[in-house]
Enzyme design. Structure first.
Site, mmCIF file in Angstrom:
data_model
loop_
_atom_site.group_PDB
_atom_site.id
_atom_site.type_symbol
_atom_site.label_atom_id
_atom_site.label_comp_id
_atom_site.label_asym_id
_atom_site.label_seq_id
_atom_site.Cartn_x
_atom_site.Cartn_y
_atom_site.Cartn_z
ATOM 1 N N HIS A 81 0.847 -1.193 0.000
ATOM 2 C CA HIS A 81 0.000 0.000 0.000
ATOM 3 C C HIS A 81 0.892 1.256 0.000
ATOM 4 O O HIS A 81 2.054 1.179 0.416
ATOM 5 C CB HIS A 81 -0.855 0.052 1.273
ATOM 6 C CG HIS A 81 -1.967 -0.938 1.324
ATOM 7 N ND1 HIS A 81 -2.121 -1.833 2.354
ATOM 8 C CD2 HIS A 81 -3.017 -1.160 0.486
ATOM 9 C CE1 HIS A 81 -3.212 -2.563 2.152
ATOM 10 N NE2 HIS A 81 -3.775 -2.187 1.023
ATOM 11 N N CYS B 223 -2.713 0.431 9.752
ATOM 12 C CA CYS B 223 -3.784 -0.504 9.330
ATOM 13 C C CYS B 223 -4.732 -0.845 10.455
ATOM 14 O O CYS B 223 -5.877 -1.243 10.207
ATOM 15 C CB CYS B 223 -3.220 -1.827 8.854
ATOM 16 S SG CYS B 223 -1.676 -1.765 8.037
HETATM 17 C C1 CIR Z 1 -3.780 -7.881 3.644
HETATM 18 O O1 CIR Z 1 -2.950 -8.418 2.888
HETATM 19 O O2 CIR Z 1 -4.801 -7.359 3.209
HETATM 20 C C2 CIR Z 1 -3.528 -7.901 5.125
HETATM 21 N N1 CIR Z 1 -2.882 -9.119 5.479
HETATM 22 C C3 CIR Z 1 -2.670 -6.727 5.531
HETATM 23 C C4 CIR Z 1 -3.349 -5.422 5.316
HETATM 24 C C5 CIR Z 1 -2.489 -4.283 5.728
HETATM 25 N N2 CIR Z 1 -3.211 -3.058 5.649
HETATM 26 C C6 CIR Z 1 -2.680 -1.867 5.490
HETATM 27 O O3 CIR Z 1 -1.485 -1.756 5.234
HETATM 28 N N3 CIR Z 1 -3.482 -0.810 5.506
#
Ligand code: CIR
Length: 257
Positions: A165, A252
């Site tokens: 991201h 996150c």
């Molecule tokens: C994913 O791959 O969607 C989750 N394991 C991690 C999401 C991380 N989110 C973020 O950086 N905003």
């Protein structure tokens, strides 16, 4: 430019099924009990920063549901319910939509074929930067920019490679400054800001969260920590080892507004 102030946050308790969350990291399976403790410490830190924290129940049907940031973009004027890209995450937005409904008057949504995750959205003042990633496509970004413009904000897209991201590689620190990873350091978008670069072996540290007078910062990144301390930031260090195993960073774990 002044620093955005927050009064509330939304988080979701880790679910046991987080042990089967999506990951590209090769760091092993998260320890559920440890993740719970780390999450508790995160909530305590948000409270220390003065926020009222809404804690949503664990959602066992969605292994990645602790990463609430990806399901909405929240501002002081409105909220946007996103459309995550992985199939396993798409219906996370249903329950987040209900929560957001109780807290915001103006709500918009990202519709197919758009995809957009909050981890790709960074705000600096009235300007939003939207990373084009494997999770956020051009149509999702276009819809978000149009929603933002309706409320007097501006949005620009940022082409990216490598990073999950946008905020995996850049974080706003307030006062016109940003913390940035080498992989985004040459981006024209960020040249107008005062940039602090994380060491290349400390790239995980690039995701941090400025909350009022504190900076939530991942534990275990001494060189980047020193740069921030020298620059006068008040750090709250948090152990993120279990969330890192799922590619998750500090931002996150909450929505802040
Ligand atoms: C994913 O791959 O969607 C989750 N394991 C991690 C999401 C991380 N989110 C973020 O950086 N905003």
């Amino acid at each position: 430019m002044s620093t955005e102030q927050f009064s509330q946050a939304i988080v979701r308790k880790p679910c046991y099924s987080l042990t089967s969350g999506i990951t590209t990291a090769d760091l092993g399976t998260p320890d559920f009990q440890k993740a719970l403790l780390q999450h508790d410490a995160y909530v305590d830190a948000l409270r220390l920063c003065g926020l009222k924290v809404t804690i949503l129940e664990a959602d066992e049907d969605h292994p990645d549901s602790v990463f609430v940031e990806d399901t909405a973009v929240v501002t002081d004027r409105m909220a946007v319910i996103t459309r995550p890209s992985p199939k396993s995450r798409q219906s996370e937005v249903i329950s987040m939509g209900k929560t957001i409904n109780g807290l915001f008057q103006e709500i918009r949504t990202i519709e197919a074929p758009g995809t957009l995750e909050g981890g790709d959205v960074m705000r600096i003042g009235r300007q939003f930067y939207i990373g084009l990633s494997e999770r956020t496509n051009k149509e999702g970004a276009r819809q978000l920019v149009s929603h933002l413009q309706e409320f007097g904000y501006a949005g620009n897209t940022v082409e990216m490679e490598e990073l999950l991201h946008l905020k995996t590689g850049v974080s706003t620190l307030g006062n016109n400054s940003i913390l940035i990873d080498r992989r985004l350091a040459n981006s024209e978008h960020f040249k107008p800001y005062q940039r602090i670069q994380v060491d290349s072996e400390e790239s995980y540290a690039a995701n941090c969260v400025r909350v009022n007078k504190y900076l939530l910062f991942a534990k275990g990144y001494p060189k980047s920590k020193q740069k921030l301390v020298d620059a006068g930031f008040n750090l709250i260090e948090l152990d993120m080892s279990e969330f890192r195993k799922l590619d998750g960073g500090l931002s996150c774990l909450s929505l802040r507004f």
